[in-house]
Design a protein around this motif. Structure first.
Motif, PDB file in Angstrom:
ATOM      1  N   UNK A  13      15.482   8.072  57.089  1.00 27.03           N
ATOM      2  CA  UNK A  13      16.085   7.028  56.260  1.00 27.03           C
ATOM      3  C   UNK A  13      17.583   6.913  56.495  1.00 27.03           C
ATOM      4  N   UNK A  14      18.244   8.015  56.792  1.00 25.59           N
ATOM      5  CA  UNK A  14      19.707   8.036  56.894  1.00 25.59           C
ATOM      6  C   UNK A  14      20.146   8.761  58.170  1.00 25.59           C
ATOM      7  N   UNK A  15      20.196   8.061  59.300  1.00 31.55           N
ATOM      8  CA  UNK A  15      20.590   8.703  60.554  1.00 31.55           C
ATOM      9  C   UNK A  15      21.960   9.375  60.500  1.00 31.55           C
ATOM     10  N   UNK A  16      22.911   8.790  59.784  1.00 33.54           N
ATOM     11  CA  UNK A  16      24.255   9.389  59.671  1.00 33.54           C
ATOM     12  C   UNK A  16      24.174  10.786  59.068  1.00 33.54           C
ATOM     13  N   UNK A  17      23.486  10.887  57.955  1.00 29.86           N
ATOM     14  CA  UNK A  17      23.363  12.166  57.239  1.00 29.86           C
ATOM     15  C   UNK A  17      22.666  13.208  58.101  1.00 29.86           C
ATOM     16  N   UNK A  18      21.560  12.819  58.727  1.00 26.57           N
ATOM     17  CA  UNK A  18      20.837  13.789  59.549  1.00 26.57           C
ATOM     18  C   UNK A  18      21.594  14.125  60.825  1.00 26.57           C
ATOM     19  N   UNK A  19      22.333  13.180  61.377  1.00 29.85           N
ATOM     20  CA  UNK A  19      23.152  13.484  62.557  1.00 29.85           C
ATOM     21  C   UNK A  19      24.187  14.559  62.209  1.00 29.85           C
ATOM     22  N   UNK A  20      24.845  14.407  61.071  1.00 31.12           N
ATOM     23  CA  UNK A  20      25.824  15.425  60.654  1.00 31.12           C
ATOM     24  C   UNK A  20      25.152  16.792  60.491  1.00 31.12           C
ATOM     25  N   UNK A  21      23.988  16.803  59.811  1.00 26.25           N
ATOM     26  CA  UNK A  21      23.278  18.064  59.577  1.00 26.25           C
ATOM     27  C   UNK A  21      22.877  18.719  60.893  1.00 26.25           C
ATOM     28  N   UNK A  22      22.172  17.982  61.754  1.00 28.00           N
ATOM     29  CA  UNK A  22      21.670  18.590  62.991  1.00 28.00           C
ATOM     30  C   UNK A  22      22.795  18.917  63.967  1.00 28.00           C
ATOM     31  N   UNK A  23      23.876  18.151  63.961  1.00 28.39           N
ATOM     32  CA  UNK A  23      25.037  18.513  64.806  1.00 28.39           C
ATOM     33  C   UNK A  23      25.607  19.851  64.361  1.00 28.39           C
ATOM     34  N   UNK A  24      25.678  20.070  63.053  1.00 28.28           N
ATOM     35  CA  UNK A  24      26.181  21.352  62.554  1.00 28.28           C
ATOM     36  C   UNK A  24      25.220  22.486  62.880  1.00 28.28           C
ATOM     37  N   UNK A  25      23.941  22.268  62.675  1.00 26.56           N
ATOM     38  CA  UNK A  25      22.939  23.311  62.933  1.00 26.56           C
ATOM     39  C   UNK A  25      22.929  23.701  64.408  1.00 26.56           C
ATOM     40  N   UNK A  26      22.942  22.709  65.302  1.00 21.16           N
ATOM     41  CA  UNK A  26      22.747  22.949  66.734  1.00 21.16           C
ATOM     42  C   UNK A  26      24.034  22.947  67.562  1.00 21.16           C
ATOM     43  N   UNK A  27      25.172  22.719  66.922  1.00 20.46           N
ATOM     44  CA  UNK A  27      26.446  22.561  67.624  1.00 20.46           C
ATOM     45  C   UNK A  27      26.356  21.420  68.638  1.00 20.46           C
ATOM     46  N   UNK A  28      25.741  20.322  68.219  1.00 19.23           N
ATOM     47  CA  UNK A  28      25.613  19.114  69.023  1.00 19.23           C
ATOM     48  C   UNK A  28      26.738  18.150  68.666  1.00 19.23           C
ATOM     49  N   UNK A  29      26.857  17.112  69.453  1.00 18.94           N
ATOM     50  CA  UNK A  29      27.812  16.035  69.212  1.00 18.94           C
ATOM     51  C   UNK A  29      27.072  14.705  69.288  1.00 18.94           C
ATOM     52  N   UNK A  30      27.701  13.674  68.733  1.00 16.50           N
ATOM     53  CA  UNK A  30      27.129  12.341  68.851  1.00 16.50           C
ATOM     54  C   UNK A  30      27.337  11.846  70.270  1.00 16.50           C
ATOM     55  N   UNK A  31      26.277  11.359  70.884  1.00 13.41           N
ATOM     56  CA  UNK A  31      26.334  10.869  72.260  1.00 13.41           C
ATOM     57  C   UNK A  31      26.295   9.350  72.344  1.00 13.41           C
TER      58      UNK A  31
END
Length: 125
Positions: A13-31
């Protein structure tokens, strides 16, 4: 030559929120992003040893336990310390029928998508 998984798509439902969460969990960045999705992944980008994750907006509700889920392993701390970090980031414990004797923890991301924190520690890439 065989195929390999290059990206995973998670409807939400909220890509922004989940992007922040999973970037923190996995040390990922927005591509990459468009109006309905955000692609996150390792700093080196698409095509490396780890798949990227596309968080795709949907209005459909999540129904039941996911048939496919992520398993994660800590790379720089033990399982207990990683569990604390994930809970502080917004994960929450969920019960999907585990006995309590498992060596992993079942958690959910902020939208309720289940994932498991495994016990073994992996070397960082």
């Amino acid at each position: 030559m065989a195929c390999r998984i290059s990206e995973l798509v998670l409807n939400c439902h909220d890509p922004e929120r989940l992007a922040r969460f999973w970037c923190e969990v996995l040390d990922f960045v927005e591509l990459d992003r468009d109006e309905d999705s955000i692609e996150i992944g390792p700093r080196e980008g698409f095509g490396g040893p780890q798949p990227t994750i596309t968080l795709s907006r949907t209005d459909e509700p999540k129904n039941g336990v996911l048939r496919l889920h992520f398993d994660v392993n800590a790379t720089d701390r033990d399982q207990d310390a990683e569990l604390e970090r994930l809970l502080a980031a917004g994960a929450r414990p969920v019960d999907i029928g585990q006995t309590g004797k498992e060596s992993w923890h079942v958690l959910a991301d902020p939208e309720g998508n289940e994932f498991c924190l495994l016990k073994s520690r992996l070397n960082p890439l």
